[in-house]
Design an enzyme around this catalytic site. Structure first.
Site, PDB file in Angstrom:
ATOM      1  CG  HIS A  82      -1.917   0.947   1.414  1.00 57.16           C
ATOM      2  ND1 HIS A  82      -1.697   2.220   1.880  1.00 57.16           N
ATOM      3  CD2 HIS A  82      -3.245   0.870   1.153  1.00 57.16           C
ATOM      4  CE1 HIS A  82      -2.843   2.878   1.913  1.00 57.16           C
ATOM      5  NE2 HIS A  82      -3.805   2.077   1.464  1.00 57.16           N
TER       6      HIS A  82
ATOM      7  CG  ASP B 119       0.186  -2.674   6.268  1.00 58.81           C
ATOM      8  OD1 ASP B 119      -0.776  -2.823   7.043  1.00 58.81           O
ATOM      9  OD2 ASP B 119       0.122  -2.009   5.212  1.00 58.81           O
TER      10      ASP B 119
ATOM     11  CD  GLN C  40      -7.164  -4.569   3.934  1.00 54.61           C
ATOM     12  OE1 GLN C  40      -8.093  -5.334   4.167  1.00 54.61           O
ATOM     13  NE2 GLN C  40      -7.356  -3.290   3.668  1.00 54.61           N
TER      14      GLN C  40
ATOM     15  CE  LYS D 263      -7.538  -0.051   6.236  1.00 53.11           C
ATOM     16  NZ  LYS D 263      -8.247   0.335   5.014  1.00 53.11           N
TER      17      LYS D 263
ATOM     18  CB  CYS E 224      -3.703   3.242  -1.575  1.00 54.37           C
ATOM     19  SG  CYS E 224      -4.923   4.492  -1.250  1.00 54.37           S
TER      20      CYS E 224
HETATM   21  N1  PMP Z   1      -2.060  -0.825   4.592  1.00 49.71           N
HETATM   22  C1  PMP Z   1      -2.986  -1.553   3.988  1.00 49.71           C
HETATM   23  C2  PMP Z   1      -2.656  -2.934   3.531  1.00 49.71           C
HETATM   24  C3  PMP Z   1      -4.268  -1.049   3.821  1.00 49.71           C
HETATM   25  O1  PMP Z   1      -5.208  -1.781   3.209  1.00 49.71           O
HETATM   26  C4  PMP Z   1      -4.570   0.256   4.283  1.00 49.71           C
HETATM   27  C5  PMP Z   1      -5.931   0.856   4.103  1.00 49.71           C
HETATM   28  N2  PMP Z   1      -6.493   0.678   2.839  1.00 49.71           N
HETATM   29  C6  PMP Z   1      -3.551   0.969   4.922  1.00 49.71           C
HETATM   30  C7  PMP Z   1      -2.318   0.397   5.056  1.00 49.71           C
HETATM   31  C8  PMP Z   1      -3.783   2.335   5.456  1.00 49.71           C
HETATM   32  O2  PMP Z   1      -4.712   2.311   6.501  1.00 49.71           O
HETATM   33  P1  PMP Z   1      -5.297   3.657   7.112  1.00 49.71           P
HETATM   34  O3  PMP Z   1      -5.807   4.462   5.944  1.00 49.71           O
HETATM   35  O4  PMP Z   1      -6.375   3.189   8.010  1.00 49.71           O
HETATM   36  O5  PMP Z   1      -4.193   4.339   7.817  1.00 49.71           O
END
Ligand code: PMP
Length: 405
Positions: A122, A199, A202, A225, A364
């Site tokens: 991401h 990270d 997910q 999430k 993203c």
């Molecule tokens: N890492 C991953 C794998 C994600 O899916 C996301 C959110 N789409 C993020 C980081 C960022 O999370 P947040 O916007 O809640 O900070």
């Protein structure tokens, strides 16, 4: 027994309609809905307990502090950390990753030192490191990925050099659903004496993540999430690293003593928590984690795997369907696809007209889109409250759109 109807009653938003049609919410990878127990707990705190934490001698401040610190213990238990001193509250995964990128680089790296990330990251696990490339002259190395959406572990091993100082990888891809073998990747990194940041944005919502079992050095995830409120997240960090890292931001709460000559800092986790934390959100997050634990992470996983397999089976039968990743049905509850020449935005917009909420675009993860050779995909991501009937609605919705084109 996993009683899906009872579970859905805990999420009243799921029974609303959009455009007069029943809502099918398949955008859980972006954010999840919140059960009543989370909403009730936060309302109750604002109604009856609200006061700033850590500073007050008065009764309500102590009550609020107790709830906030109890939430830290709930998080500790949820990911099986050794101590609450390893649990830092942040605003979310993005802030957790930025905190480590900034403080770890400053405390533990020199210009020319290297960080390993992967092709499928991401943006929040790419851009913070690129900022440090510009500011501190660190170097980013990238683990390649196969056409099937699997990281190339042999290539990964070859990326290590004596300048490697950190590996930062996602446990589950928010696009492909690929579950990366992070335990093995951590073992390899540790053989080279290199710590690993995971990270977990997910992964934590979908299956039990045990930081001691993984032996990861850092883990990041977002409250919103995992059925909790927005604006709160977690950074787990092994004490030995948190001790070495300088503060990320300065301000109240994080200091021991301040004078114009010299300021000393609190010990972790408070060292990394400048300013008033979102103490109502941390309480809400704890309620969300309690909710997931009461259902059972193993049962949530089994339910979501059933949905994912059921969806994959049916989606694969649609003419022109291209699903990214999910080789051998090994992936998590995220399915990205394109159908024929239909633009992902058109497909997403037409599904929306049918009441089906999916994500479209690059998610993203533009470097991953480049690797896949696409501008974007449609993404359906499942949560603990989704049903097979909703998958049926998605499949017949896609078929309807295909007929229109
Ligand atoms: N890492 C991953 C794998 C994600 O899916 C996301 C959110 N789409 C993020 C980081 C960022 O999370 P947040 O916007 O809640 O900070």
């Amino acid at each position: 027994m996993y009683d899906i109807n009872k579970v859905r009653e805990d999420f009243p938003i799921l029974s609303r309609t959009v455009y007069g049609k029943p809502l099918v919410y398949f955008d859980n990878g972006a954010t999840t809905q919140k059960p009543l127990c989370v909403l009730d707990a936060m309302r109750e705190e604002y109604l009856n307990v609200n006061a700033n934490v850590h500073r007050g001698v008065h009764w309500m401040s102590q009550q609020a502090t107790d709830l906030h610190e109890a939430a830290r213990e709930t998080v500790r238990k949820f990911i099986n950390a050794r101590s609450t001193t390893e649990i830092v509250f942040t605003r979310g995964t993005t802030e957790s990753l930025n905190l480590v990128a900034s403080s770890f680089t400053e405390g533990c790296m020199q210009a020319g030192d290297e960080v390993i990330v992967s092709t499928m990251e991401h943006h929040s696990n790419i851009v913070p490191w690129q900022l440090q490339e510009q500011r501190k002259g660190i170097v980013l190395k990238v683990i390649p990925m196969t056409d099937e959406g699997v990281l190339d572990l042999q290539a990964y091993e070859q990326l290590f050099s004596e300048r490697t100082k950190l590996v930062s990888v996602m446990q589950v891809s928010n696009v492909l659903g690929t579950i990366n073998p992070v335990k093995e990747m951590i073992r390899i990194a540790h053989e080279h004496g290199v710590p690993v940041m995971v990270d977990g944005a997910q992964s934590v919502p979908h299956f039990a993540v045990d930081v001691q079992d993984l032996d990861c050095d850092f883990l990041a995830f977002s409250g919103h999430k995992v059925y909790g409120p927005t604006g709160v997240g977690v950074l787990y960090g092994k004490e030995k690293w948190l001790d070495k890292m300088p503060p990320y931001q300065g301000g109240g709460e994080m200091i021991e003593h301040v004078s114009f000559e010299k300021t000393t800092f609190e010990r972790p986790p408070l060292k990394f928590e400048a300013g008033t934390p979102d103490y109502v959100a941390t309480h809400g997050l704890a309620k969300a984690l309690d909710y997931a634990s009461a259902l059972g992470m193993d049962k949530i996983l089994a339910h979501e795997q059933d949905l994912t397999h059921y969806a994959l089976q049916q989606l694969r039968e649609i003419e022109g369907m291209h699903i990214y990743g999910h080789v051998g049905d090994s992936g998590d509850a995220v399915i990205s696809f394109n159908v024929g020449n239909i633009h992902h935005m058109d497909l997403g917009t037409l599904l929306d007209q049918l009441g089906i909420a999916v994500r479209t675009g690059h998610h993203c993860a533009q470097p991953l889109m480049d690797r896949l050779g696409v501008l974007g995909t449609v993404r359906a991501s499942f949560g603990l409250y989704n049903t097979r009937e909703e998958v049926d609605a998605l499949v017949s919705g896609i078929k309807r759109v295909v007929q229109m084109f």
